[in-house]
Scaffold this motif. Sequence first.
Motif: not given
Length: 444
Positions: A84-87, A92-95, A141-144, A376-379
């Motif tokens: 969950s930490a990665a997703t 949070l960082c994708v935007l 997750g933030a890097a991805l 999607y990833y928050l889900g």
Amino acid sequence: MPPASTGASTLTVAASPQPSPVAAPATTAPERLEPGRPGYRRMSFALFAAGVATFALLYSTQALLPAVSASFGATAGQASWTVSAATGALALCVLPMSALSERFGRRQMMTASLTVAVMVGLLVPFAPSLGWLIALRAVQGAALAGLPASAMAYLAEEVRPKALVAAIGLFVAGNSIGGMSGRILTGWIAQLWDWRAALGAVGLLAVACAVVFHFMIPRARNFTPGTLNPKALAKTVGGHLADPLLRRLYAIGALFMTVFGAVYTVIGYRLVEAPFNLPQGVVGSIFLVYLVGTVSSAAAGKLVARLGRRGALYLAVSTTAAGLLLSLADQLAAVLLGLVLITAGFFAGHAVASSSVSRTATKGRAQASALYQSAYYLGSSAGGTLGAVAFHAGGWAGTVSLGLLAVLGVVSITLYGTRAARAERRRQVPVVSVQHRGMASVQN
């Protein structure tokens, strides 16, 4: 036709014995990629490799959760935070990452994101505690985050609209292959050695995929750099969130991923316990059902062509619900068939929803895709954590109940969209009729 090796456009000028004084240099807009062309094949293979690396890294600990729990003395809910930490960090960082891609380019952002994520992936096996493992996974997750939204925007800009659903389906198929191969690899290596060696193997797999991506991805020919303007970004995001169709698509993506995250976070705990008592390697091999997702996501374009977008979503959600109910049985064959149906329904629904976002947003595609990826990833993050909590409280039936609630949400949203579309058509019919009557009176 662009050369296959570089993807660069060319301009051919016919020789003439006498130059014409009025002739102007011809200009040709860059051609978009489509099936059958070398550039399309290179692009598909590169993004397929990126998809493999993304899901293999992002969910690398999911099949290992029972082993992680045993190693650190953690509960299922605590260990689930390694997923969950990665997703959640990606969501949070994708935007903001998509905003950077508007300035520096989709290809550059995808390359940088994959490179950093791979480097962190090589450090993850050496985490000294559960807290450090969760922290490194969050950084990963933030890097991805720069890869998914940039990939969707890249496809929307470089691929012909008619081929867009199929192209995105191939990228999603890469996700399914990555999720499957990563889990199978980690399952067997963990059984032979331990979970740290398994995570190291996933890191090496991601390195190979990153190299393939770097050398295969064609350069962008239709990208126009923008500026980093926070006000403009906020306006673009606000416009997307104000669009009713985009809001429904974001919610559908989040709910589909809630089901998927809950099921695959908890399934390992169920299968290592009675009445199944499967070893870790066999549990990892269960993820071979991801091959079904590869097929269903790649076939999403045909489903939409035959049933329409909402029809394809109804089929996907019905398949997912049937799989959830079937998985309640205590027979291994029934559980496996249930996982097949859940996986097929999820990947088909995700491919339809994500491609619909790219087609609906005519401006700020990177931000539109980023909002979808965030939802999607928050889900996924919510599904993984809530699924583990539900499993602790009510066993597998609790996890299935959570999944069915999410499925009901998808059905409700899709039904609302269907009724809204019908109402819109009914409102347009009188206007057309009046226009026809007016034209008839003028003609008479």
